[in-house]
Design a protein around this motif. Sequence first.
Motif, PDB file in Angstrom:
ATOM      1  N   ILE A  12       0.867  -1.189   0.000  1.00 47.63           N
ATOM      2  CA  ILE A  12       0.000   0.000   0.000  1.00 47.63           C
ATOM      3  C   ILE A  12       0.900   1.234   0.000  1.00 47.63           C
ATOM      4  CG2 ILE A  12      -1.953   1.135   1.108  1.00 47.63           C
ATOM      5  CD1 ILE A  12      -2.278  -1.460   2.767  1.00 47.63           C
ATOM      6  N   PRO A  13       1.428   1.624  -1.166  1.00 45.71           N
ATOM      7  CA  PRO A  13       2.397   2.720  -1.216  1.00 45.71           C
ATOM      8  C   PRO A  13       1.932   4.040  -0.596  1.00 45.71           C
ATOM      9  CG  PRO A  13       2.312   1.579  -3.319  1.00 45.71           C
ATOM     10  CD  PRO A  13       1.225   1.019  -2.484  1.00 45.71           C
ATOM     11  N   PRO A  14       0.689   4.498  -0.811  1.00 49.21           N
ATOM     12  CA  PRO A  14       0.306   5.774  -0.184  1.00 49.21           C
ATOM     13  C   PRO A  14       0.339   5.733   1.344  1.00 49.21           C
ATOM     14  CG  PRO A  14      -1.200   5.258  -1.963  1.00 49.21           C
ATOM     15  CD  PRO A  14      -0.351   4.043  -1.746  1.00 49.21           C
ATOM     16  N   LEU A  15      -0.021   4.610   1.922  1.00 50.84           N
ATOM     17  CA  LEU A  15       0.007   4.498   3.376  1.00 50.84           C
ATOM     18  C   LEU A  15       1.445   4.540   3.898  1.00 50.84           C
ATOM     19  CD1 LEU A  15      -1.596   4.150   5.971  1.00 50.84           C
ATOM     20  CD2 LEU A  15      -1.448   1.681   5.636  1.00 50.84           C
ATOM     21  N   ILE A  29       0.802  13.024  -4.260  1.00 47.87           N
ATOM     22  CA  ILE A  29       1.512  12.603  -5.478  1.00 47.87           C
ATOM     23  C   ILE A  29       1.553  11.084  -5.563  1.00 47.87           C
ATOM     24  CG2 ILE A  29       3.756  12.576  -6.625  1.00 47.87           C
ATOM     25  CD1 ILE A  29       4.168  15.418  -5.512  1.00 47.87           C
ATOM     26  N   ASN A  30       1.859  10.440  -4.443  1.00 47.76           N
ATOM     27  CA  ASN A  30       1.933   8.987  -4.453  1.00 47.76           C
ATOM     28  C   ASN A  30       0.577   8.351  -4.678  1.00 47.76           C
ATOM     29  OD1 ASN A  30       2.031   6.181  -2.959  1.00 47.76           O
ATOM     30  ND2 ASN A  30       4.085   6.730  -3.624  1.00 47.76           N
ATOM     31  N   LEU A  31      -0.465   8.927  -4.128  1.00 43.19           N
ATOM     32  CA  LEU A  31      -1.809   8.403  -4.335  1.00 43.19           C
ATOM     33  C   LEU A  31      -2.191   8.465  -5.811  1.00 43.19           C
ATOM     34  CD1 LEU A  31      -4.374   7.310  -2.960  1.00 43.19           C
ATOM     35  CD2 LEU A  31      -5.127   9.669  -2.754  1.00 43.19           C
ATOM     36  N   ILE A  32      -1.893   9.576  -6.462  1.00 43.09           N
ATOM     37  CA  ILE A  32      -2.195   9.713  -7.891  1.00 43.09           C
ATOM     38  C   ILE A  32      -1.392   8.720  -8.709  1.00 43.09           C
ATOM     39  CG2 ILE A  32      -1.995  11.281  -9.869  1.00 43.09           C
ATOM     40  CD1 ILE A  32      -2.648  13.566  -7.853  1.00 43.09           C
ATOM     41  N   LEU A  35      -2.843   5.249  -8.241  1.00 46.79           N
ATOM     42  CA  LEU A  35      -4.131   5.054  -8.912  1.00 46.79           C
ATOM     43  C   LEU A  35      -3.975   4.946 -10.426  1.00 46.79           C
ATOM     44  CD1 LEU A  35      -6.434   7.459  -6.891  1.00 46.79           C
ATOM     45  CD2 LEU A  35      -6.389   4.960  -6.827  1.00 46.79           C
ATOM     46  N   ILE A  36      -3.023   5.681 -11.000  1.00 46.83           N
ATOM     47  CA  ILE A  36      -2.803   5.608 -12.444  1.00 46.83           C
ATOM     48  C   ILE A  36      -2.219   4.245 -12.814  1.00 46.83           C
ATOM     49  CG2 ILE A  36      -1.422   6.532 -14.340  1.00 46.83           C
ATOM     50  CD1 ILE A  36      -1.736   9.281 -13.047  1.00 46.83           C
ATOM     51  N   PHE A  37      -1.150   3.877 -12.137  1.00 43.73           N
ATOM     52  CA  PHE A  37      -0.510   2.589 -12.371  1.00 43.73           C
ATOM     53  C   PHE A  37       0.295   2.256 -11.135  1.00 43.73           C
ATOM     54  CE2 PHE A  37       2.655  -0.255 -14.470  1.00 43.73           C
ATOM     55  CZ  PHE A  37       1.760  -1.192 -14.922  1.00 43.73           C
ATOM     56  N   PHE A  38       0.234   1.055 -10.662  1.00 45.43           N
ATOM     57  CA  PHE A  38       0.749   0.670  -9.351  1.00 45.43           C
ATOM     58  C   PHE A  38       2.267   0.813  -9.219  1.00 45.43           C
ATOM     59  CE2 PHE A  38       1.876  -2.442  -6.054  1.00 45.43           C
ATOM     60  CZ  PHE A  38       1.059  -1.984  -5.034  1.00 45.43           C
ATOM     61  N   ILE A  39       3.031   0.413 -10.221  1.00 45.33           N
ATOM     62  CA  ILE A  39       4.494   0.380 -10.137  1.00 45.33           C
ATOM     63  C   ILE A  39       5.103   1.769  -9.904  1.00 45.33           C
ATOM     64  CG2 ILE A  39       6.620  -0.258 -11.359  1.00 45.33           C
ATOM     65  CD1 ILE A  39       4.937  -2.629 -10.327  1.00 45.33           C
ATOM     66  N   PRO A  40       4.674   2.838 -10.606  1.00 46.89           N
ATOM     67  CA  PRO A  40       5.238   4.159 -10.289  1.00 46.89           C
ATOM     68  C   PRO A  40       4.971   4.586  -8.845  1.00 46.89           C
ATOM     69  CG  PRO A  40       4.137   4.232 -12.391  1.00 46.89           C
ATOM     70  CD  PRO A  40       3.823   2.901 -11.787  1.00 46.89           C
ATOM     71  N   HIS A  44       7.959   5.557  -6.320  1.00 42.75           N
ATOM     72  CA  HIS A  44       7.922   6.848  -5.651  1.00 42.75           C
ATOM     73  C   HIS A  44       7.937   6.676  -4.122  1.00 42.75           C
ATOM     74  CE1 HIS A  44       5.819  10.445  -3.999  1.00 42.75           C
ATOM     75  NE2 HIS A  44       6.674  11.051  -4.812  1.00 42.75           N
ATOM     76  N   ALA A  45       7.244   5.674  -3.618  1.00 42.60           N
ATOM     77  CA  ALA A  45       7.219   5.427  -2.177  1.00 42.60           C
ATOM     78  C   ALA A  45       8.615   5.105  -1.647  1.00 42.60           C
ATOM     79  CB  ALA A  45       6.253   4.288  -1.857  1.00 42.60           C
ATOM     80  N   PHE A  46       9.365   4.287  -2.379  1.00 42.94           N
ATOM     81  CA  PHE A  46      10.716   3.962  -1.927  1.00 42.94           C
ATOM     82  C   PHE A  46      11.631   5.180  -2.001  1.00 42.94           C
ATOM     83  CE2 PHE A  46       9.527  -0.536  -2.444  1.00 42.94           C
ATOM     84  CZ  PHE A  46      10.044  -1.022  -1.259  1.00 42.94           C
ATOM     85  N   ILE A  47      11.463   6.003  -3.012  1.00 44.84           N
ATOM     86  CA  ILE A  47      12.298   7.209  -3.131  1.00 44.84           C
ATOM     87  C   ILE A  47      11.993   8.182  -1.992  1.00 44.84           C
ATOM     88  CG2 ILE A  47      12.711   9.272  -4.534  1.00 44.84           C
ATOM     89  CD1 ILE A  47      12.335   7.461  -7.001  1.00 44.84           C
ATOM     90  N   VAL A  48      10.716   8.404  -1.719  1.00 44.21           N
ATOM     91  CA  VAL A  48      10.326   9.368  -0.685  1.00 44.21           C
ATOM     92  C   VAL A  48      10.731   8.887   0.696  1.00 44.21           C
ATOM     93  CG1 VAL A  48       8.330  10.400   0.453  1.00 44.21           C
ATOM     94  CG2 VAL A  48       8.487  10.396  -2.024  1.00 44.21           C
TER      95      VAL A  48
END
Length: 51
Positions: A12-15, A29-32, A35-40, A44-48
């Motif tokens: 659950i990347p946004p969480l 940003i991560n939620l968007i 929702l568009i595509f799971f892998i980005p 992004h979650a790992f980078i942040v």
Amino acid sequence: MSILTIILNILIPPLGVGLAKGFGKDFIINLILTLIFFIPGVIHAFIVTSR
């Protein structure tokens, strides 16, 4: 980075971003991206959360 953060970033990347950095700009940003595509969202979650 803890094991819990890694698991949340994959499942659950946004969480994961929300718990690590708060529910602000990075969370939206991560939620968007998730929702568009799971892998980005995961990338992004790992980078942040690694900053």
